[in-house]
Design a protein around this motif. Structure first.
Motif, PDB file in Angstrom:
ATOM      1  N   VAL A  23     -18.499 -14.448  65.815  1.00 36.15           N
ATOM      2  CA  VAL A  23     -18.032 -13.542  64.772  1.00 36.15           C
ATOM      3  C   VAL A  23     -18.171 -12.106  65.249  1.00 36.15           C
ATOM      4  O   VAL A  23     -19.000 -11.804  66.105  1.00 36.15           O
ATOM      5  N   CYS A  24     -17.354 -11.223  64.685  1.00 35.05           N
ATOM      6  CA  CYS A  24     -17.546  -9.802  64.954  1.00 35.05           C
ATOM      7  C   CYS A  24     -18.637  -9.296  64.023  1.00 35.05           C
ATOM      8  O   CYS A  24     -19.029  -9.969  63.069  1.00 35.05           O
ATOM      9  N   LYS A  25     -19.120  -8.117  64.295  1.00 32.63           N
ATOM     10  CA  LYS A  25     -20.179  -7.502  63.497  1.00 32.63           C
ATOM     11  C   LYS A  25     -19.808  -7.427  62.016  1.00 32.63           C
ATOM     12  O   LYS A  25     -20.663  -7.486  61.144  1.00 32.63           O
ATOM     13  N   HIS A  26     -18.512  -7.311  61.743  1.00 37.19           N
ATOM     14  CA  HIS A  26     -18.027  -7.198  60.365  1.00 37.19           C
ATOM     15  C   HIS A  26     -17.738  -8.568  59.778  1.00 37.19           C
ATOM     16  O   HIS A  26     -16.711  -8.749  59.149  1.00 37.19           O
ATOM     17  N   GLU A  27     -18.629  -9.507  59.960  1.00 38.88           N
ATOM     18  CA  GLU A  27     -18.358 -10.842  59.447  1.00 38.88           C
ATOM     19  C   GLU A  27     -17.572 -10.738  58.151  1.00 38.88           C
ATOM     20  O   GLU A  27     -17.854  -9.857  57.361  1.00 38.88           O
ATOM     21  N   PRO A  28     -16.568 -11.467  57.931  1.00 39.41           N
ATOM     22  CA  PRO A  28     -16.253 -12.778  58.446  1.00 39.41           C
ATOM     23  C   PRO A  28     -15.241 -12.809  59.593  1.00 39.41           C
ATOM     24  O   PRO A  28     -14.552 -13.800  59.756  1.00 39.41           O
ATOM     25  N   GLY A  29     -15.097 -11.759  60.384  1.00 42.02           N
ATOM     26  CA  GLY A  29     -14.174 -11.803  61.513  1.00 42.02           C
ATOM     27  C   GLY A  29     -14.545 -12.922  62.468  1.00 42.02           C
ATOM     28  O   GLY A  29     -15.645 -12.942  63.007  1.00 42.02           O
ATOM     29  N   PRO A  66      -7.419   3.525  56.718  1.00 41.83           N
ATOM     30  CA  PRO A  66      -7.836   4.552  57.673  1.00 41.83           C
ATOM     31  C   PRO A  66      -9.327   4.551  57.976  1.00 41.83           C
ATOM     32  O   PRO A  66      -9.798   5.392  58.724  1.00 41.83           O
ATOM     33  N   ILE A  67     -10.101   3.596  57.417  1.00 44.01           N
ATOM     34  CA  ILE A  67     -11.538   3.547  57.682  1.00 44.01           C
ATOM     35  C   ILE A  67     -11.806   3.336  59.163  1.00 44.01           C
ATOM     36  O   ILE A  67     -12.702   3.928  59.736  1.00 44.01           O
ATOM     37  N   GLY A  68     -11.027   2.500  59.788  1.00 44.52           N
ATOM     38  CA  GLY A  68     -11.188   2.205  61.204  1.00 44.52           C
ATOM     39  C   GLY A  68     -10.184   1.164  61.640  1.00 44.52           C
ATOM     40  O   GLY A  68      -9.352   0.722  60.859  1.00 44.52           O
ATOM     41  N   ARG A  69     -10.276   0.811  62.889  1.00 42.11           N
ATOM     42  CA  ARG A  69      -9.405  -0.218  63.457  1.00 42.11           C
ATOM     43  C   ARG A  69     -10.146  -1.545  63.366  1.00 42.11           C
ATOM     44  O   ARG A  69     -11.295  -1.645  63.799  1.00 42.11           O
ATOM     45  N   PRO A  70      -9.513  -2.604  62.831  1.00 38.45           N
ATOM     46  CA  PRO A  70     -10.189  -3.895  62.767  1.00 38.45           C
ATOM     47  C   PRO A  70     -10.406  -4.482  64.159  1.00 38.45           C
ATOM     48  O   PRO A  70      -9.676  -4.164  65.102  1.00 38.45           O
ATOM     49  N   CYS A  71     -11.395  -5.329  64.275  1.00 34.78           N
ATOM     50  CA  CYS A  71     -11.642  -6.047  65.526  1.00 34.78           C
ATOM     51  C   CYS A  71     -10.556  -7.110  65.679  1.00 34.78           C
ATOM     52  O   CYS A  71     -10.359  -7.918  64.768  1.00 34.78           O
ATOM     53  N   VAL A  72      -9.837  -7.091  66.788  1.00 32.23           N
ATOM     54  CA  VAL A  72      -8.810  -8.105  67.024  1.00 32.23           C
ATOM     55  C   VAL A  72      -9.001  -8.848  68.344  1.00 32.23           C
ATOM     56  O   VAL A  72      -8.411  -9.902  68.544  1.00 32.23           O
ATOM     57  N   THR A  73      -9.857  -8.325  69.244  1.00 28.31           N
ATOM     58  CA  THR A  73     -10.060  -8.948  70.546  1.00 28.31           C
ATOM     59  C   THR A  73     -11.503  -8.766  71.014  1.00 28.31           C
ATOM     60  O   THR A  73     -12.079  -7.688  70.843  1.00 28.31           O
ATOM     61  N   THR A  74     -12.060  -9.812  71.628  1.00 27.78           N
ATOM     62  CA  THR A  74     -13.371  -9.685  72.265  1.00 27.78           C
ATOM     63  C   THR A  74     -13.181  -9.064  73.648  1.00 27.78           C
ATOM     64  O   THR A  74     -12.184  -9.304  74.313  1.00 27.78           O
ATOM     65  N   PHE A 101     -18.833  -6.299  73.344  1.00 27.72           N
ATOM     66  CA  PHE A 101     -18.112  -5.431  72.421  1.00 27.72           C
ATOM     67  C   PHE A 101     -16.781  -6.051  72.032  1.00 27.72           C
ATOM     68  O   PHE A 101     -16.218  -6.873  72.751  1.00 27.72           O
ATOM     69  N   THR A 102     -16.280  -5.601  70.876  1.00 27.60           N
ATOM     70  CA  THR A 102     -14.914  -5.909  70.463  1.00 27.60           C
ATOM     71  C   THR A 102     -14.090  -4.638  70.658  1.00 27.60           C
ATOM     72  O   THR A 102     -14.626  -3.598  71.028  1.00 27.60           O
ATOM     73  N   ASP A 103     -12.815  -4.724  70.358  1.00 28.70           N
ATOM     74  CA  ASP A 103     -11.965  -3.535  70.445  1.00 28.70           C
ATOM     75  C   ASP A 103     -11.908  -2.776  69.118  1.00 28.70           C
ATOM     76  O   ASP A 103     -11.104  -1.875  68.945  1.00 28.70           O
ATOM     77  N   GLY A 104     -12.785  -3.130  68.178  1.00 32.26           N
ATOM     78  CA  GLY A 104     -12.832  -2.437  66.891  1.00 32.26           C
ATOM     79  C   GLY A 104     -13.379  -1.022  67.022  1.00 32.26           C
ATOM     80  O   GLY A 104     -13.872  -0.624  68.081  1.00 32.26           O
ATOM     81  N   THR A 105     -13.271  -0.240  65.948  1.00 31.27           N
ATOM     82  CA  THR A 105     -13.747   1.144  65.972  1.00 31.27           C
ATOM     83  C   THR A 105     -15.051   1.266  65.192  1.00 31.27           C
ATOM     84  O   THR A 105     -15.293   0.496  64.259  1.00 31.27           O
ATOM     85  N   PRO A 106     -15.865   2.243  65.583  1.00 26.58           N
ATOM     86  CA  PRO A 106     -15.690   3.138  66.717  1.00 26.58           C
ATOM     87  C   PRO A 106     -15.862   2.398  68.042  1.00 26.58           C
ATOM     88  O   PRO A 106     -16.678   1.483  68.126  1.00 26.58           O
ATOM     89  N   PRO A 107     -15.086   2.790  69.067  1.00 29.61           N
ATOM     90  CA  PRO A 107     -15.122   2.108  70.360  1.00 29.61           C
ATOM     91  C   PRO A 107     -16.540   2.058  70.945  1.00 29.61           C
ATOM     92  O   PRO A 107     -17.307   3.000  70.824  1.00 29.61           O
ATOM     93  N   GLY A 108     -16.847   0.923  71.563  1.00 32.04           N
ATOM     94  CA  GLY A 108     -18.129   0.780  72.230  1.00 32.04           C
ATOM     95  C   GLY A 108     -19.317   0.600  71.310  1.00 32.04           C
ATOM     96  O   GLY A 108     -20.458   0.779  71.727  1.00 32.04           O
ATOM     97  N   THR A 109     -19.079   0.233  70.050  1.00 32.73           N
ATOM     98  CA  THR A 109     -20.199   0.054  69.122  1.00 32.73           C
ATOM     99  C   THR A 109     -20.142  -1.258  68.347  1.00 32.73           C
ATOM    100  O   THR A 109     -21.156  -1.687  67.817  1.00 32.73           O
TER     101      THR A 109
END
Length: 127
Positions: A23-29, A66-74, A101-109
């Motif tokens: 899962v991404c940090k923003h579960e339920p991704g 506009p909150i951020g970019r969703p995670c779409v790729t590991t 990391f995922t490609d979600g924003t902010p980058p590298g976090t």
């Protein structure tokens, strides 16, 4: 095992199979697995090896513009994500401590992680 409360020996790292839940940090991704080998299996599911968790699709990340970019790729898994001792076809097996990391924003976090190894029986004991 992370998230289940079943694991007691933290020196044993479970080997991941195709039923593993990332899962991404923003579960339920949720991450879609794609094993690169099919000749070694645990509980009838292919074992994940080096690079298998990387570059995979994440669906269901709740972050929206506009909150951020969703995670779409590991992205590339961090050091320690793969076994130093067990290999299949020359590739290190993936362990339940796999993260990156995922490609979600902010980058590298924004991280992805393992919530379930896909099995509870085969492990590698750490020193």
């Amino acid at each position: 095992m992370r998230g289940s409360g079943l694991r007691r020996d933290t020196k044993k790292m479970l080997i991941l199979n195709n039923k593993a839940k990332f899962v991404c940090k923003h579960e339920p991704g949720k991450v879609t697995n794609k094993p690169s080998q099919d000749f070694v299996k645990i509980e009838k599911e292919s074992v994940l090896v080096e690079n298998d968790p990387e570059g995979r699709t994440i669906s269901g990340c709740p972050v929206v513009p506009p909150i951020g970019r969703p995670c779409v790729t590991t992205l590339v898994a961090f050091p320690g994500s793969y076994s130093e001792w067990i290999r299949i076809g020359g590739k290190r097996v993936s362990l339940d401590r796999t993260t990156g990391f995922t490609d979600g924003t902010p980058p590298g976090t924004v991280l992805y992680k393992v919530n379930f190894a896909g099995q509870q029986f085969v492990s590698e004991k750490q020193k």
